[in-house]
Scaffold this active site. Structure first.
Site, short mmCIF file in Angstrom:
data_model
loop_
_atom_site.label_atom_id
_atom_site.label_comp_id
_atom_site.label_asym_id
_atom_site.label_seq_id
_atom_site.Cartn_x
_atom_site.Cartn_y
_atom_site.Cartn_z
N ARG A 8 -15.08 -4.80 4.65
CA ARG A 8 -14.09 -3.73 4.48
C ARG A 8 -14.60 -2.44 5.08
O ARG A 8 -13.84 -1.63 5.61
CB ARG A 8 -13.76 -3.54 2.99
CG ARG A 8 -12.97 -4.70 2.38
CD ARG A 8 -12.72 -4.44 0.89
NE ARG A 8 -11.96 -5.52 0.27
CZ ARG A 8 -12.48 -6.61 -0.24
NH1 ARG A 8 -13.80 -6.79 -0.17
NH2 ARG A 8 -11.72 -7.53 -0.81
N ASN A 53 -8.03 -0.30 3.02
CA ASN A 53 -9.47 -0.47 2.89
C ASN A 53 -10.26 0.39 3.89
O ASN A 53 -9.73 0.74 4.94
CB ASN A 53 -9.83 -1.95 3.11
CG ASN A 53 -9.68 -2.76 1.84
OD1 ASN A 53 -10.09 -2.32 0.77
ND2 ASN A 53 -9.09 -3.94 1.95
N ASP A 110 -8.32 -7.78 -7.56
CA ASP A 110 -9.56 -8.30 -8.14
C ASP A 110 -9.29 -8.91 -9.52
O ASP A 110 -9.87 -9.94 -9.88
CB ASP A 110 -10.60 -7.19 -8.24
CG ASP A 110 -10.93 -6.58 -6.90
OD1 ASP A 110 -10.97 -7.33 -5.90
OD2 ASP A 110 -11.14 -5.35 -6.83
N GLY A 128 3.90 -3.80 8.08
CA GLY A 128 2.71 -4.62 8.25
C GLY A 128 2.66 -5.84 7.36
O GLY A 128 3.61 -6.16 6.63
N GLY A 170 3.32 2.13 5.78
CA GLY A 170 2.77 0.93 6.42
C GLY A 170 3.64 -0.25 6.09
O GLY A 170 3.17 -1.38 5.95
N HIS A 228 -14.04 -1.83 -5.04
CA HIS A 228 -13.16 -2.84 -4.46
C HIS A 228 -13.74 -3.34 -3.15
O HIS A 228 -13.10 -3.32 -2.10
CB HIS A 228 -11.76 -2.27 -4.25
CG HIS A 228 -10.77 -3.26 -3.70
ND1 HIS A 228 -10.42 -4.42 -4.35
CD2 HIS A 228 -10.06 -3.26 -2.53
CE1 HIS A 228 -9.54 -5.09 -3.63
NE2 HIS A 228 -9.31 -4.42 -2.51
N ILE A 280 0.94 -6.51 4.66
CA ILE A 280 1.08 -6.22 3.23
C ILE A 280 2.39 -5.49 2.97
O ILE A 280 3.10 -5.77 2.01
CB ILE A 280 -0.10 -5.36 2.73
CG1 ILE A 280 -1.42 -6.12 2.87
CG2 ILE A 280 0.11 -4.94 1.28
CD1 ILE A 280 -2.65 -5.27 2.60
N ARG A 313 -7.39 -12.26 -9.00
CA ARG A 313 -8.33 -13.33 -8.61
C ARG A 313 -9.18 -13.78 -9.80
O ARG A 313 -9.38 -14.98 -10.01
CB ARG A 313 -9.23 -12.83 -7.48
CG ARG A 313 -8.53 -12.74 -6.14
CD ARG A 313 -9.41 -12.11 -5.09
NE ARG A 313 -8.76 -12.14 -3.77
CZ ARG A 313 -8.95 -11.23 -2.82
NH1 ARG A 313 -9.77 -10.22 -3.03
NH2 ARG A 313 -8.32 -11.35 -1.67
#
Length: 405
Positions: free
Chosen positions: A105, A137, A168, A20, A17, A195, A22, A171
């Site tokens: 999600r 996700n 997480d 994309g 991926g 998550h 991310i 943050r």
């Protein structure tokens, strides 16, 4: 076996991926790392360009970019995915569609579940000993999906399958540091659970100084950490989700795995198969070993009464999301959707010849045109893009969506 523990070992990271939101910044960070010798980028569109761009960065890592191989008859497999995965030490999977405002999600499940299933089938075949880092996700469900796929292939190693929950932690460190007036680098919050939303539980009571904060402030911090992704989705106003911070978190996790391979002591939170609670999969601190896998799932320590209340609340939700992922793989092998009707086949042929736009065709039955992305995917499928053959519709059509962000 020395596996990846020697400092002289070739470390190859595959990013599935990679074109994309991310995948591109994640691939860039991996290309800049002194710990990585090769970065293999894979996606259904754009990866040769991404790899060419990254190859101009003056760092040691060799960069490659592959697409799904062109269709053949008899089916010969996906040689592009094979090249990407062969010899990989770590496979990071951010492939999937992003959240939009109002989506959870879990709303991504139907599309991303098929993407993860297809890619992990490739991992089982081409790099069964690699450490898999799942970002797609809903992680609470996609990790169990990956586990069931690996079990079917007879190559499941619980220690080598991780859901990336590092964002997480990032943050939690950032938001708590703001309240305490210190540097996030001086804080390391343990975040357990899952998550997604309330399944995310930061253990703020374990951080020195945090207990001095008022109860209402701690509650607001906990909720902000749990729903930090929503904050970004809303701020981007429909243009995407948390891509840059997730790429950074994915890179940190990958670096941690590689440091452990080099013999360093590494403990980081990850969503793994676990016996710490009633949930089969659970995020907690994990000690990583020289083979790149989880050497030990560590206990998460004492909880405050407030945190215990959250834990009791999150476990039933987490288990439901785990069960949903397991059930997805264990569904009947036959196509779960009815065969294409004649009008649907005609619409797909028209899409392949370019007579229809990528917008959903009115001739596609509702179950076949659930989203703009899937209608666009059908055109690619009908044109023969997937080379792996057996599951052209619907699973492969879903898979083709992974870069249509």
């Amino acid at each position: 076996a020395r596996a990846y523990s020697s400092s002289s070992s070739h470390v190859k990271v595959a990013v599935l991926g990679a074109a994309g939101g991310i995948g591109q910044p994640l691939s860039l960070l991996c290309k800049l790392s002194d710990s990585i010798d090769e970065v293999a980028c894979y996606d259904v569109v754009g990866t040769p360009g991404v790899a060419a761009d990254l190859s101009h960065c003056p760092t040691k890592a060799v960069i490659t970019g592959d697409l799904p191989s062109a269709g053949t008859w008899p089916p010969s497999g996906n040689s592009g995915l094979e090249r990407t995965l062969t010899g990989a030490s770590v496979v990071v999977i951010p492939a999937g569609v992003p959240r939009k405002p109002g989506m959870t999600r879990d709303d991504l499940f139907n599309t991303n579940a098929s993407i993860v299933q297809t890619l992990v089938e490739g991992c089982a075949k081409y790099c069964p000993d690699a450490t898999l880092a799942i970002i797609s996700n809903p992680v609470n469900s996609t990790v169990p999906i990956a586990a069931e796929v690996l079990k079917k292939a007879g190559v499941y190693k619980p220690a080598k399958l991780c859901g990336v929950t590092t964002l997480d932690v990032c943050r939690a460190n950032t938001f708590l540091a703001e309240k305490l007036g210190c540097s996030p680098k001086d804080i390391d919050v343990t975040v357990i659970g899952g998550h997604a939303g309330i399944t995310i539980l930061p253990l703020l009571s374990q951080v020195p100084g945090a207990s001095s904060l008022p109860a209402d402030v701690l509650d607001a911090l906990t909720v902000r950490i749990q729903f930090g992704g929503d904050e970004v989705v809303k701020a981007k106003a429909g243009s995407g989700s948390a891509t840059l911070s997730m790429a950074y978190a994915g890179y940190l996790f990958t670096e941690g795995v590689i440091k452990a391979m080099r013999g360093e002591e590494v403990v980081q939170c990850a969503y793994v198969e676990s016996t710490l609670t009633s949930a089969q999969y659970f995020a907690s601190p994990c000690k990583f070993g020289p083979d790149g896998g989880v050497a030990e799932v560590l206990p998460f320590g004492p909880l405050s009464s407030y945190e215990q209340g959250w834990l009791d609340k999150l476990l039933p939700d987490l288990q439901k999301q785990i069960d949903k992922g397991v059930s997805f793989v264990k569904r009947p092998e036959s196509d779960p959707l009815p065969p294409l009707a004649a009008r649907e086949k005609a619409a797909l042929r028209a899409l392949s010849r370019g007579r229809q736009s990528a917008a959903p065709s009115p001739d596609l039955a509702p179950r076949r045109r659930a989203s703009h992305e899937r209608a666009g995917a059908f055109r690619r499928v009908w044109a023969g893009a997937p080379a792996w053959g057996e599951r052209v519709v619907p699973a492969s059509s879903t898979y083709i969506v992974l870069s249509l962000r």
